[in-house]
Design an enzyme around this catalytic site. Structure first.
Site, mmCIF file in Angstrom:
data_model
loop_
_atom_site.group_PDB
_atom_site.id
_atom_site.type_symbol
_atom_site.label_atom_id
_atom_site.label_comp_id
_atom_site.label_asym_id
_atom_site.label_seq_id
_atom_site.Cartn_x
_atom_site.Cartn_y
_atom_site.Cartn_z
ATOM 1 N N HIS A 365 35.208 55.096 15.614
ATOM 2 C CA HIS A 365 35.194 55.926 16.899
ATOM 3 C C HIS A 365 36.160 55.558 17.683
ATOM 4 O O HIS A 365 36.292 55.774 18.889
ATOM 5 C CB HIS A 365 33.904 55.634 17.361
ATOM 6 C CG HIS A 365 32.654 56.361 17.274
ATOM 7 N ND1 HIS A 365 32.385 57.514 17.441
ATOM 8 C CD2 HIS A 365 31.891 56.199 16.121
ATOM 9 C CE1 HIS A 365 31.351 57.997 16.962
ATOM 10 N NE2 HIS A 365 30.903 57.166 16.266
ATOM 11 N N LYS A 556 33.342 60.568 33.371
ATOM 12 C CA LYS A 556 33.044 60.065 31.875
ATOM 13 C C LYS A 556 33.181 58.507 32.315
ATOM 14 O O LYS A 556 33.328 58.152 33.483
ATOM 15 C CB LYS A 556 34.488 60.265 31.111
ATOM 16 C CG LYS A 556 35.740 60.318 32.243
ATOM 17 C CD LYS A 556 36.897 60.922 31.218
ATOM 18 C CE LYS A 556 37.184 62.229 30.963
ATOM 19 N NZ LYS A 556 36.881 62.730 29.726
ATOM 20 N N ARG A 557 33.217 57.460 31.246
ATOM 21 C CA ARG A 557 33.462 56.203 31.730
ATOM 22 C C ARG A 557 34.632 56.056 32.535
ATOM 23 O O ARG A 557 35.553 56.521 31.850
ATOM 24 C CB ARG A 557 33.120 55.317 30.389
ATOM 25 C CG ARG A 557 31.732 55.104 29.751
ATOM 26 C CD ARG A 557 30.829 54.579 31.009
ATOM 27 N NE ARG A 557 31.038 52.982 30.908
ATOM 28 C CZ ARG A 557 30.515 52.013 30.710
ATOM 29 N NH1 ARG A 557 29.087 52.145 30.272
ATOM 30 N NH2 ARG A 557 30.622 50.765 30.718
ATOM 31 N N LYS A 562 41.741 56.453 29.971
ATOM 32 C CA LYS A 562 41.179 57.815 30.438
ATOM 33 C C LYS A 562 41.956 58.197 31.466
ATOM 34 O O LYS A 562 41.972 59.376 31.969
ATOM 35 C CB LYS A 562 39.601 57.760 30.844
ATOM 36 C CG LYS A 562 38.626 57.719 29.390
ATOM 37 C CD LYS A 562 37.178 57.834 29.901
ATOM 38 C CE LYS A 562 36.314 57.392 28.460
ATOM 39 N NZ LYS A 562 36.147 58.504 27.675
ATOM 40 N N LYS A 668 31.294 69.975 26.224
ATOM 41 C CA LYS A 668 30.293 70.474 27.252
ATOM 42 C C LYS A 668 30.917 71.365 28.487
ATOM 43 O O LYS A 668 30.168 72.295 28.657
ATOM 44 C CB LYS A 668 29.578 69.167 28.072
ATOM 45 C CG LYS A 668 28.919 68.348 26.757
ATOM 46 C CD LYS A 668 28.522 66.948 27.652
ATOM 47 C CE LYS A 668 28.349 65.842 26.414
ATOM 48 N NZ LYS A 668 28.211 64.464 27.162
HETATM 49 C C1 LIG Z 1 29.077 63.512 27.182
HETATM 50 C C2 LIG Z 1 28.795 62.307 27.899
HETATM 51 C C3 LIG Z 1 29.949 61.302 28.050
HETATM 52 C C4 LIG Z 1 31.120 61.435 27.070
HETATM 53 O O1 LIG Z 1 32.052 61.912 27.985
HETATM 54 P P1 LIG Z 1 33.575 61.979 27.671
HETATM 55 O O2 LIG Z 1 34.284 62.712 28.554
HETATM 56 O O3 LIG Z 1 33.718 62.348 26.249
HETATM 57 O O4 LIG Z 1 34.128 60.380 27.721
HETATM 58 C C5 LIG Z 1 29.540 59.976 28.477
HETATM 59 N N1 LIG Z 1 28.589 59.875 29.235
HETATM 60 C C6 LIG Z 1 27.606 60.787 29.450
HETATM 61 C C7 LIG Z 1 26.452 60.663 30.020
HETATM 62 C C8 LIG Z 1 27.663 62.023 28.773
HETATM 63 O O5 LIG Z 1 26.743 63.087 28.880
#
Ligand SMILES: *Cc1c(COP(=O)(O)O)cnc(C)c1O
Length: 821
Positions: A365, A556-557, A562, A668
């Site tokens: 990953h 996101k985190r 990022k 998403k």
């Molecule tokens: C989809 C999701 C992520 C991943 O987000 P990225 O933009 O791909 O890093 C992280 N946290 C939650 C709660 C999510 O639903």
């Protein structure tokens, strides 16, 4: 006594029966009646009633599989970010309307019931959410599959923002009963730690090994039902909770030292106490290795027991069992299976190794070297002495093979070795994973390519056939149907509801993108979702935002790679332009952030403070505050995501190229009709290929350019000198414009940017600003923007986790669908 299965009559398919079932559950399991019931009582009774509807399907699934004895896939993951269960289970059991009718007119509205439903946050971010999407798709595809993981008592911390800073609060998701799990305290599995391994002669005079652990902990299984959508199948997720052994209790308590006995009990139960809140950065703590071994040992026992119960001989294990390792966290399963086969089932080494290598498949990953897990050999020896011996033997044989193929290539041997030398000796878990698996996959095309070219290159040269790509996906049920009911209604009214199980059908929306009436409906959905999110923002932050502004979202985190900082610099630049020229005709924007930072990640936490500090200045500016707002929504989790993704106009996917393995947030957003501004990283590349370059704002250095720039010697100052607006923004941060005149607060941020800027924020700044200007222009043409948004959704059917699971099933696992009759 003749035993009969309960039938659907009992669980009730009429509103009257459903209401009666709620009342019965209320009465018999809560000891309450409707007059005395609290919201929570009704919630529990409702949840039980909904769960009962799934139980019958679950039993039929289990019974049929026992009879058929099919090949199973087992998904091992240290994290599952499941999200709320009630709305999902109402949908999947098709009881939403029944429940709505039953509650209608009562003082217990459905929205209140759903608010009682606590999201199990047993994961950090993308990796854990991916595991949850995969379980959903496996059940929907009728694939015999079981997920295994850890039932952390405390999941990912709850984030509060105080004075702009992140404050972590414990996630007490089990403070009240969690109605969706079945505990099985009568089905515990013992797990050993420590002690020593000894050799002995068996009855045939063969030398064998035996592990005598010094300590034992019990794994108590809890399972959560995982229903498929539009099918009978109900799979399950089995999570292990650590319990002290009864014998162990007895022994210590009997000695009379009550306090130490309790302490020892607490010590063993600590194993499943808390999820490590680090995303992508292993912490190398003993408790973490204990967690990993604990859940893997329990799971393997369970898998083998199920296999043997069906009458299969142990030699056939690989015919019926395939185990997918979600990252390196469960990789200790490889030496554990070897130990079981050799020490407990009396197989010879080579037979055991042949089986093991056909059972395991590994998903990598990451691309960040520092994110590849390593454990000190000394720790391994102390905690898992027999496993360390086995790992050394695997390594000895592996390196002998390598030497035979590449004589005298000592560099290669040390690069490939499972043990890293030089300094403290460490076990390289990713190497162990590759050596012990028949498949190694990355999670997006670019990522898989970089694994072959760089991260695992020597292994690729050895075993090219082992490497493959499986681009990630997300479940359309949760992230479109449940999160965005308005859009789902519009889509189903337009093309029928087959898209929920076959997301490629979204293609049929394409022809409607040219239809002005359809575009108006699409826009009305987006606006309504934005109004809803504005209410959430007001409630959570007190900030009033304008639903007519563009919602520019980065959730996101928080990680430096990022590059939330890049967006912060863009916001400051925009602010400066407005202050310099109040008549400037800028597209009004609301900048929405959500991000948890690992509690020990100093820089990430400071970036959260900076974002909030910039928001404070911008939002209160009499000129700029009219055309832009910056909000930081605390505690980004799945539930919050479900109200954010559907309301976004613009999706920020701006990692430095070569760092984001795939991303799933990007998918998403696109599926909910947001346009992406992004780098050519991870799955962004595949999204852009599919939606068309004209419907995607791409900017920034490519992976090749990143490598080239770093190789030639990157000098951040050159980019500052070339961009006066960047220089100004940095000077403002450094001089205290966003910290009440305090020049020290954000100095560490300025220093990392100017000294090293590892993630090339400054190098990509100019291209990013330019791309954002293009976004502004594009957004002004409402009709074209809507058309592009529709095309984004219409062309992203590929990013369904159903497609991903179908590919895993066919290309890696060779497992077949087995619909429940
Ligand atoms: C989809 C999701 C992520 C991943 O987000 P990225 O933009 O791909 O890093 C992280 N946290 C939650 C709660 C999510 O639903």
């Amino acid at each position: 006594m003749e035993i009969q299965h309960p039938t659907t009559d009992r669980t009730g398919r009429t509103p009257e029966a459903f209401r009666q079932n709620i009342v019965n559950n209320l009465y018999y399991s809560r000891g309450a009646n409707v007059q005395s019931a609290s919201n929570y009582d009704i919630y529990m009774a409702l949840s039980r009633t909904v769960r009962n509807h799934l139980v019958e399907r679950f039993r039929r699934t289990v019974d049929m599989r026992y009879a058929v004895n099919p090949r199973f896939v087992y998904y091992l993951s240290a994290e599952y970010l499941l999200g709320r269960q009630l709305p999902q289970n109402l949908l999947y059991s098709d009881t939403g309307e029944l429940a709505g009718a039953a509650l209608d007119g009562s003082q217990f509205p459905m929205t209140t019931m759903i608010e009682q439903d606590v999201e199990p946050g047993l994961g950090n971010g993308g990796l854990g959410r991916l595991a949850a999407c995969f379980l959903d798709s496996l059940a929907t595809l009728d694939i015999p599959a079981i997920g295994y993981g850890i039932r952390y008592e405390y999941g990912i911390f709850r984030q509060e923002i105080r004075d702009g800073y992140q404050v972590e609060q414990p996630d007490e998701w089990l403070a009240l009963d969690f109605p969706w799990e079945f505990a099985q305290p009568d089905d515990m599995i013992p797990v050993g730690f420590g002690g020593h391994a000894e050799h002995y002669h068996d009855a045939h005079g063969h030398v064998r090994a035996r592990w005598h652990p010094a300590e034992q902990v019990m794994g108590e299984p809890h399972h959560i039902l995982v229903p498929g959508y539009g099918t009978t199948t109900v799979n399950f997720l089995r999570l292990w909770r650590a319990r002290a052994t009864a014998e162990f209790d007895f022994r210590l308590f009997d000695i009379g030292d009550y306090a130490s006995a309790v302490q020892a009990k607490v010590h063993s139960e600590n194993i499943s106490k808390v999820l490590y809140p680090n995303d992508n950065t292993p912490q190398g703590r003993e408790l973490r290795l204990r967690q990993q071994y604990f859940f893997v040992a329990c799971s393997l026992r369970d898998i083998i027991d199920r296999f043997l119960r069906c009458g299969n001989p142990i030699e056939d294990l690989a015919e019926k069992v395939v185990i997918q390792l979600n990252d390196t966290h469960p990789v200790v399963g490889i030496p554990e299976l070897m130990r079981l086969l050799i020490d407990e089932y009396d197989l010879e080494w080579h037979a055991a190794w042949e089986i093991t290598g056909r059972v395991f498949a590994y998903t990598c990953h990451t691309l960040m070297p520092e994110a590849l897990e390593k454990w000190p050999v000394s720790l391994f020896e102390r905690l898992l002495p027999r496993h360390m011996v086995i790992i050394n033997e695997i390594n000895r044989r592996f390196l002998a093979d390598v030497s035979a193929r590449y004589p005298n290539d000592y560099d290669r041997l040390s690069r490939l070795s499972l043990i890293e030398d030089g300094g403290e000796r460490q076990v390289r878990m990713a190497h162990l994973a590759v050596v012990g698996s028949f498949s190694v996959n990355g999670v997006a095309e670019l990522h898989s390519q970089l694994l072959k070219d760089r991260v695992l290159r020597d292994f690729y040269e050895l075993w090219p056939e082992r490497f493959n790509n499986k681009t990630n996906g997300v479940t359309p049920r949760r992230f479109i149907r449940l999160a965005n009911p308005r859009l789902s209604g519009l889509i189903s009214d337009t093309i029928g509801d087959g898209w929920l199980r076959d997301l490629d059908r979204l293609e049929q929306l394409e022809s409607h993108a040219a239809d002005a009436a359809f575009r108006a409906q699409w826009r009305a959905v987006k606006t309504a979702n934005k109004v809803d999110l504005a209410a959430v923002i007001l409630a959570r932050t007190g900030c009033v935002v304008d639903p007519n502004s563009m919602y520019d979202v980065m959730v996101k985190r928080l990680h430096e790679y990022k590059r939330q900082l890049l967006q912060a610099l863009h916001i400051i630049t925009r602010y400066n332009r407005l202050v310099a020229d109040p008549t400037l005709d800028l597209t009004p924007r609301t900048f929405i952030f959500g991000a948890k930072a690992a509690p020990g990640y100093y820089m990430a936490k400071l970036i959260i403070k900076l974002i909030n500090a910039v928001g404070e200045v911008v939002n209160n500016d009499p000129v700029a505050g009219k055309l832009m707002k910056v909000v930081f929504l605390p505690n980004f989790n799945v539930t919050l995501g479900e109200s954010i993704y559907p309301a976004a106009d613009l999706s920020e996917q701006i990692s430095m190229a070569g760092k984001e393995a795939s991303g799933t947030g990007n998918m998403k957003f696109a599926l909910n009709g947001a346009l992406t501004i992004g780098t050519l990283d991870g799955a962004n590349i595949e999204i852009r290929e599919r939606v068309g370059a004209e419907n995607f704002f791409h900017f920034g250095l490519t992976v090749e350019e990143v490598f080239a720039l770093k190789a030639q010697g990157y000098r951040p100052m050159d980019y500052v000198a070339a961009a006066p607006e960047l220089e100004k923004a940095l000077k403002q941060i450094a001089s205290g414009v966003f910290s009440d005149g305090d020049p020290t607060l954000f100095e560490p941020i300025i220093r990392t940017l100017l000294d090293r800027d590892e993630f090339l924020v400054l190098a990509d700044y100019a291209a990013y600003i330019e791309s954002q200007e293009e976004v502004d222009r594009a957004y002004r043409d409402e009709e074209t923007w809507t058309q592009r948004a529709i095309l984004n959704a219409a062309r992203c059917g590929f990013f369904s986790s159903d497609r991903a699971m179908r590919q895993y099933a066919e290309e890696i696992w060779r497992v077949k669908s087995l619909p429940v009759k």
